[in-house]
Design a protein around this motif. Structure first.
Motif, PDB file in Angstrom:
ATOM      1  N   ARG A 136       0.750  -1.023  -0.012  1.00  0.00           N
ATOM      2  CA  ARG A 136      -0.118  -0.004   0.137  1.00  0.00           C
ATOM      3  C   ARG A 136       0.995   1.334  -0.050  1.00  0.00           C
ATOM      4  O   ARG A 136       2.120   1.146   0.674  1.00  0.00           O
ATOM      5  N   ALA A 186       0.995   5.851  -1.415  1.00  0.00           N
ATOM      6  CA  ALA A 186       0.217   6.901  -1.868  1.00  0.00           C
ATOM      7  C   ALA A 186       1.172   7.473  -3.054  1.00  0.00           C
ATOM      8  O   ALA A 186       2.270   7.561  -2.949  1.00  0.00           O
ATOM      9  N   ARG A 199      -3.410  13.831  -3.972  1.00  0.00           N
ATOM     10  CA  ARG A 199      -2.388  12.700  -3.385  1.00  0.00           C
ATOM     11  C   ARG A 199      -3.482  11.570  -3.457  1.00  0.00           C
ATOM     12  O   ARG A 199      -4.901  11.840  -3.221  1.00  0.00           O
ATOM     13  N   GLU A 204      -4.381   7.568  -2.250  1.00  0.00           N
ATOM     14  CA  GLU A 204      -3.714   6.475  -1.534  1.00  0.00           C
ATOM     15  C   GLU A 204      -4.333   5.221  -2.315  1.00  0.00           C
ATOM     16  O   GLU A 204      -5.254   5.008  -2.770  1.00  0.00           O
ATOM     17  N   TRP A 205      -3.375   4.148  -2.547  1.00  0.00           N
ATOM     18  CA  TRP A 205      -3.568   3.033  -2.982  1.00  0.00           C
ATOM     19  C   TRP A 205      -3.310   1.828  -2.149  1.00  0.00           C
ATOM     20  O   TRP A 205      -2.316   2.057  -1.342  1.00  0.00           O
ATOM     21  N   LYS A 206      -3.650   0.770  -2.712  1.00  0.00           N
ATOM     22  CA  LYS A 206      -3.212  -0.602  -2.006  1.00  0.00           C
ATOM     23  C   LYS A 206      -3.456  -1.605  -2.959  1.00  0.00           C
ATOM     24  O   LYS A 206      -4.049  -1.542  -4.273  1.00  0.00           O
ATOM     25  N   LEU A 266       3.575   3.390   2.052  1.00  0.00           N
ATOM     26  CA  LEU A 266       3.162   3.871   3.406  1.00  0.00           C
ATOM     27  C   LEU A 266       3.217   2.504   4.517  1.00  0.00           C
ATOM     28  O   LEU A 266       2.894   2.712   5.695  1.00  0.00           O
ATOM     29  N   ASP A 291      -6.758  16.334  -1.928  1.00  0.00           N
ATOM     30  CA  ASP A 291      -6.804  14.773  -1.619  1.00  0.00           C
ATOM     31  C   ASP A 291      -7.588  14.305  -2.869  1.00  0.00           C
ATOM     32  O   ASP A 291      -8.534  14.543  -2.960  1.00  0.00           O
TER      33      ASP A 291
END
Ligand code: 1HN
Length: 373
Positions: free
Chosen positions: A300, A302, A309, A311-313, A331, A371
């Motif tokens: 995971r 960002a 920005r 955030e990914w997983k 992260l 964001d």
């Protein structure tokens, strides 16, 4: 897009007048026009992509991809695919720039007819263990995080030979590019199905451990003779490289899937990479011409793309438009993160359009303006 600089000498700066408007109307009657009315738009100071940065969350898309299984038969649909469409490129069904991507689902035991087209395709497997594809007579089995290519003009068909779970894989194609150049062709296989050779994964078996098969007929096609790039040796190669080098300040430890005969990209229009971000690593921002579709293969993190920005997983897909500043961060403080990506860099390079620059601020990071969703 025009800027205040467009009032400078050397840029078009003709003011409107009734005479000019009448003149423009006369030109339009003859399917002609005055260049200075559009010059600043068609010759921007720097690239002005219509694509915007987008993150597609796998957890959100997956139920909708599954929903398509009972709704449409794969062979009625041609391919049962949920495509990912950039809000700025709906006109050409592109995910970013002139690259297309989508999530294809194949139910247990399902298989589809063979076709070939001018567009080149690649696959990155998200889930399911039963996927197979036949590319120009060569049968390949692919599993999660494996990468495979279907170069342009090759016959291909695929299916899922598992009896329990569906397969979801991601398709990447250069269709919008091929269409922008009015070069698309499409054919259905005359016998509907290919007769594959007996050896499965023959190209993967033929090119291994930095060795080339010797004394065989020379491979002369303009794409990689290797059609499948399994995850395990890819990940091992990245971890080994991480022991040997620091890596790139912008991309971490990054490797390109290559044609082993040339060292170049796997196909003439699209290249692909896998990169590893060390635990907690944050890269510096840079930008380059060329568009990129990323898929989080592991972990995971960002990414900040053009000030947004995201955030990914694992499983999430996001895009970086041409010339957009971007930087990535892992992260997780204890696990590495891996990003698979594909791009149009071979096109940019062969046309001499490639340019790259580092973010000029001394700390190498762009301000986060928003964001991302
Ligand atoms: C295609 O041929 C496949 O063969 C998948 O699985 C997606 C999207 C556009 C055009 C052709 C496939 C495609 C495609």
């Amino acid at each position: 897009m025009t800027t205040h600089d467009d009032n400078r000498i050397g840029r078009a700066r003709v003011s409107d007048s009734p005479e000019l408007r009448a003149y423009y109307a006369e030109l339009a009657e003859l399917d002609a026009g005055a260049l200075w009315t559009v010059a600043n738009d068609i010759e921007p100071w720097y690239p002005q992509p219509r694509s915007v940065p987008v993150l597609w969350r796998y957890d959100e898309l997956r139920p909708l991809v599954h929903k398509a299984l009972p709704l449409v038969k794969a062979d009625d649909a041609g391919r049962r695919v949920v495509m990912l469409v950039n809000p700025g490129r709906k006109d050409v069904s592109a995910a970013v720039g002139l690259l297309y991507t989508g999530l294809q689902i194949m139910g247990p035991g399902e298989f589809m007819t063979a076709h070939r087209h001018q567009a080149a395709a690649l696959r990155f497997v998200h889930e399911g263990t039963g996927a197979w594809t036949v590319v120009d007579g060569q049968k390949l089995r692919v599993g999660p995080r494996d990468f495979a290519i279907t170069p342009n003009g090759t016959w291909h068909e695929h299916g899922n030979e598992a009896d329990d779970a569906p397969v979801i894989w991601q398709d990447g194609l250069d269709i919008p590019l091929v269409n922008a150049l009015d070069a698309g062709f499409y054919e259905v296989h005359p016998e509907l199905y290919q007769t594959p050779g007996k050896v499965i994964n023959s190209s993967v078996l033929s090119y291994g451990a930095n060795l080339l098969p010797y004394g065989m007929e020379k491979w002369t096609r303009p794409y990689s003779p290797v059609f499948g790039y399994p995850w395990e040796p890819t990940y091992q190669a990245l971890r080994d490289l991480a022991k040997a080098v620091e890596g790139s300040p912008y991309d971490g430890v990054i490797m390109e899937y290559t044609n082993p005969l040339t060292g170049g990209s796997v196909m003439p229009t699209m290249g692909a990479h896998m990169q590893l971000l060390r635990p907690g690593q944050a890269t510096r921002a840079h930008r380059h011409t060329g568009s990129v579709v990323y898929t989080a293969a592991k972990g995971r993190g960002a990414s900040v793309i053009a000030g947004r920005r995201f955030e990914w997983k694992q499983g999430d897909i996001f895009c970086v438009p041409s010339w957009a500043w971007h930087e990535h961060e892992n992260l997780d403080p204890s696990e590495d993160a891996c990003l698979f990506s594909f791009n149009d860099f071979p096109v940019m390079r062969s046309l001499t359009f490639h340019r790259e620059e580092a973010y000029p601020d001394h700390d190498g990071h762009q301000p986060v303006l928003q964001d991302g969703r």
